[in-house]
Design a protein around this motif. Structure first.
Motif, short mmCIF file in Angstrom:
data_model
loop_
_atom_site.label_atom_id
_atom_site.label_comp_id
_atom_site.label_asym_id
_atom_site.label_seq_id
_atom_site.Cartn_x
_atom_site.Cartn_y
_atom_site.Cartn_z
N ALA A 45 -34.41 42.69 -26.15
CA ALA A 45 -34.14 41.95 -27.38
C ALA A 45 -33.45 40.61 -27.13
CB ALA A 45 -33.27 42.80 -28.31
N ASN A 46 -33.65 39.72 -28.07
CA ASN A 46 -32.98 38.43 -28.10
C ASN A 46 -31.51 38.65 -28.47
OD1 ASN A 46 -32.15 35.82 -28.61
ND2 ASN A 46 -33.36 35.57 -30.47
N ALA A 47 -30.60 38.18 -27.62
CA ALA A 47 -29.16 38.34 -27.88
C ALA A 47 -28.61 37.25 -28.79
CB ALA A 47 -28.39 38.34 -26.57
N ALA A 48 -29.46 36.32 -29.21
CA ALA A 48 -29.04 35.21 -30.08
C ALA A 48 -27.96 34.35 -29.42
CB ALA A 48 -28.58 35.71 -31.44
N ILE A 49 -28.09 34.18 -28.11
CA ILE A 49 -27.26 33.27 -27.33
C ILE A 49 -28.23 32.44 -26.49
CG2 ILE A 49 -25.46 33.08 -25.56
CD1 ILE A 49 -24.52 35.89 -26.50
N TYR A 50 -28.16 31.12 -26.64
CA TYR A 50 -29.15 30.25 -26.03
C TYR A 50 -28.48 29.08 -25.30
CZ TYR A 50 -31.58 32.34 -30.07
OH TYR A 50 -32.05 33.21 -31.03
N ILE A 51 -29.16 28.58 -24.29
CA ILE A 51 -28.83 27.26 -23.74
C ILE A 51 -30.03 26.37 -24.02
CG2 ILE A 51 -28.19 25.91 -21.72
CD1 ILE A 51 -27.05 28.44 -20.48
N LEU A 52 -29.79 25.28 -24.73
CA LEU A 52 -30.85 24.37 -25.14
C LEU A 52 -30.76 23.06 -24.39
CD1 LEU A 52 -30.61 24.73 -29.06
CD2 LEU A 52 -31.82 26.22 -27.44
N GLU A 53 -31.89 22.60 -23.90
CA GLU A 53 -31.96 21.26 -23.33
C GLU A 53 -31.97 20.22 -24.47
OE1 GLU A 53 -32.18 19.88 -20.01
OE2 GLU A 53 -31.14 21.81 -19.82
N PRO A 54 -31.57 18.98 -24.19
CA PRO A 54 -31.60 17.95 -25.22
C PRO A 54 -32.97 17.78 -25.88
CG PRO A 54 -30.36 17.18 -23.33
CD PRO A 54 -30.97 18.49 -22.93
N SER A 55 -34.04 18.05 -25.14
CA SER A 55 -35.39 17.92 -25.71
C SER A 55 -35.60 18.90 -26.87
CB SER A 55 -36.44 18.17 -24.63
OG SER A 55 -36.27 19.45 -24.03
N VAL A 56 -34.99 20.07 -26.78
CA VAL A 56 -35.11 21.07 -27.86
C VAL A 56 -34.31 20.62 -29.08
CG1 VAL A 56 -34.75 23.48 -28.49
CG2 VAL A 56 -35.40 22.89 -26.15
N ILE A 57 -33.12 20.11 -28.84
CA ILE A 57 -32.30 19.61 -29.95
C ILE A 57 -33.01 18.47 -30.67
CG2 ILE A 57 -30.11 18.47 -30.50
CD1 ILE A 57 -28.98 20.08 -28.02
N GLU A 58 -33.65 17.60 -29.89
CA GLU A 58 -34.40 16.49 -30.50
C GLU A 58 -35.60 17.00 -31.28
OE1 GLU A 58 -35.10 12.44 -31.37
OE2 GLU A 58 -33.35 13.52 -30.61
N TRP A 59 -36.29 18.01 -30.75
CA TRP A 59 -37.43 18.60 -31.47
C TRP A 59 -36.98 19.17 -32.81
CZ3 TRP A 59 -38.64 23.34 -33.49
CH2 TRP A 59 -39.97 23.55 -33.85
N ILE A 60 -35.87 19.89 -32.82
CA ILE A 60 -35.35 20.46 -34.07
C ILE A 60 -35.06 19.35 -35.07
CG2 ILE A 60 -33.37 21.67 -35.09
CD1 ILE A 60 -33.27 23.38 -32.51
N PHE A 61 -34.45 18.27 -34.59
CA PHE A 61 -34.09 17.16 -35.47
C PHE A 61 -35.31 16.53 -36.13
CE2 PHE A 61 -33.30 12.54 -35.98
CZ PHE A 61 -32.32 12.61 -36.98
N LEU A 62 -36.42 16.50 -35.42
CA LEU A 62 -37.62 15.82 -35.92
C LEU A 62 -38.44 16.67 -36.90
CD1 LEU A 62 -38.83 14.09 -32.64
CD2 LEU A 62 -37.73 13.00 -34.61
N GLN A 63 -38.10 17.95 -37.05
CA GLN A 63 -38.85 18.81 -37.95
C GLN A 63 -38.38 18.62 -39.39
OE1 GLN A 63 -41.43 20.25 -36.27
NE2 GLN A 63 -40.33 19.14 -34.64
N ASP A 64 -39.33 18.62 -40.33
CA ASP A 64 -38.97 18.48 -41.74
C ASP A 64 -38.21 19.69 -42.25
OD1 ASP A 64 -40.12 15.99 -41.97
OD2 ASP A 64 -42.09 16.79 -42.52
N LYS A 65 -38.68 20.89 -41.84
CA LYS A 65 -38.06 22.11 -42.35
C LYS A 65 -37.78 23.07 -41.20
CE LYS A 65 -40.25 21.93 -46.92
NZ LYS A 65 -41.12 22.66 -47.89
N VAL A 66 -36.53 23.19 -40.84
CA VAL A 66 -36.10 24.22 -39.90
C VAL A 66 -34.86 24.88 -40.48
CG1 VAL A 66 -37.07 23.25 -37.78
CG2 VAL A 66 -34.80 22.54 -38.53
N HIS A 67 -34.79 26.18 -40.38
CA HIS A 67 -33.65 26.91 -40.93
C HIS A 67 -33.02 27.80 -39.86
CE1 HIS A 67 -31.13 28.43 -44.14
NE2 HIS A 67 -31.42 29.67 -43.81
#
Length: 256
Positions: free
Chosen positions: A168-190
């Protein structure tokens, strides 16, 4: 490296305790849950910790004001909950220049966090996220992953009786800056689990937590954690906060 502690949950299943006390400050051996996370993150080299607040936010802010690492911690209030991915999107300017550990702070986790961070540094080149995983006895209540021989996520099923396996996913992540930028560019992310993970299947490295991880969202699970020993000993606990909450007599109401 930066960190985001998601600590804004209401804690409905822990009522009546959460009527007056935030879930993220629930006691584990008389030490606030958030204290463990701050201790662990500082000790793996995190320079800045961001903490979102919502329910009983004034208690969380008081906790941070009395914390010895307060100069490295930034709290921010969400009047309306943004969701895990929505919170990351709102912090794009603060997070986008460095990798970031994202933690659901209502989990009590006892593991070698150094090994987890090192696994991200040594991850396969095509991956942009490192997800912590654990073995669950209730796969229908978790996000279940399937992995290839390199430990890369090949499929993800969120809270379904149709899920295959028990990793299972433990809901603990390490994100690269590219992922943070991808999230920012999406119209709808929750939520990360709903709106992000499936978009990065094939690009998610995993590290398995074979020690323990408990969602303290129910009284039974919170009570069960009281028997565990963590690297953070009472003698190392933040004395300023210890004195503060002793004056409040808050922890005397818990039945453990």
């Amino acid at each position: 490296m930066k960190a985001l502690l998601l600590a804004a949950g209401v804690g409905t299943r822990l009522k009546p305790y959460t009527d007056f006390w935030p879930k993220c400050l629930m006691p584990i051996n008389k030490i606030p849950l958030l204290e463990y996370w701050i201790y662990d993150l500082i000790n793996v080299g995190v320079k800045n910790i961001y903490i979102n607040t919502h329910h009983c936010s004034e208690e969380v802010v008081s906790f941070i004001k009395n914390n010895k690492y307060k100069d490295q911690i930034i709290t921010f209030y969400e009047k309306n909950l943004l969701g895990t991915a929505g919170t990351i999107k709102s912090l794009n300017n603060e997070l986008k220049k460095d990798k970031c550990i994202v933690v659901h702070a209502d989990n009590f986790c006892n593991c070698n966090l150094d090994q987890y961070v090192n696994s991200h540094a040594d991850r396969p080149k095509k991956t942009e996220i490192t997800m912590m995983t654990f073995k669950t006895n209730k796969p229908e209540n978790c996000g279940i992953v399937e992995l290839d021989d390199s430990g890369i996520v090949t499929s993800f099923t969120e809270k379904s009786k149709e899920a295959n396996g028990n990793i299972a996913n433990a809901a603990i992540y390490i994100l690269e800056p590219s992922v943070i930028e991808w999230i920012f560019l999406q119209d709808k992310v929750h939520n990360i689990s709903v709106d992000v993970i499936n978009e990065f299947v094939g690009k998610i490295n995993t590290w398995h937590n074979s020690d323990m991880l408990v969602d303290i969202g129910t009284y039974e699970s919170l009570y069960s954690c009281q028997k565990y020993n963590h690297r953070l000993k009472k003698s190392e606990q933040n004395k300023e906060w210890l004195d503060y909450y002793k004056n409040l007599n808050i922890y005397n109401v818990f039945n453990f």
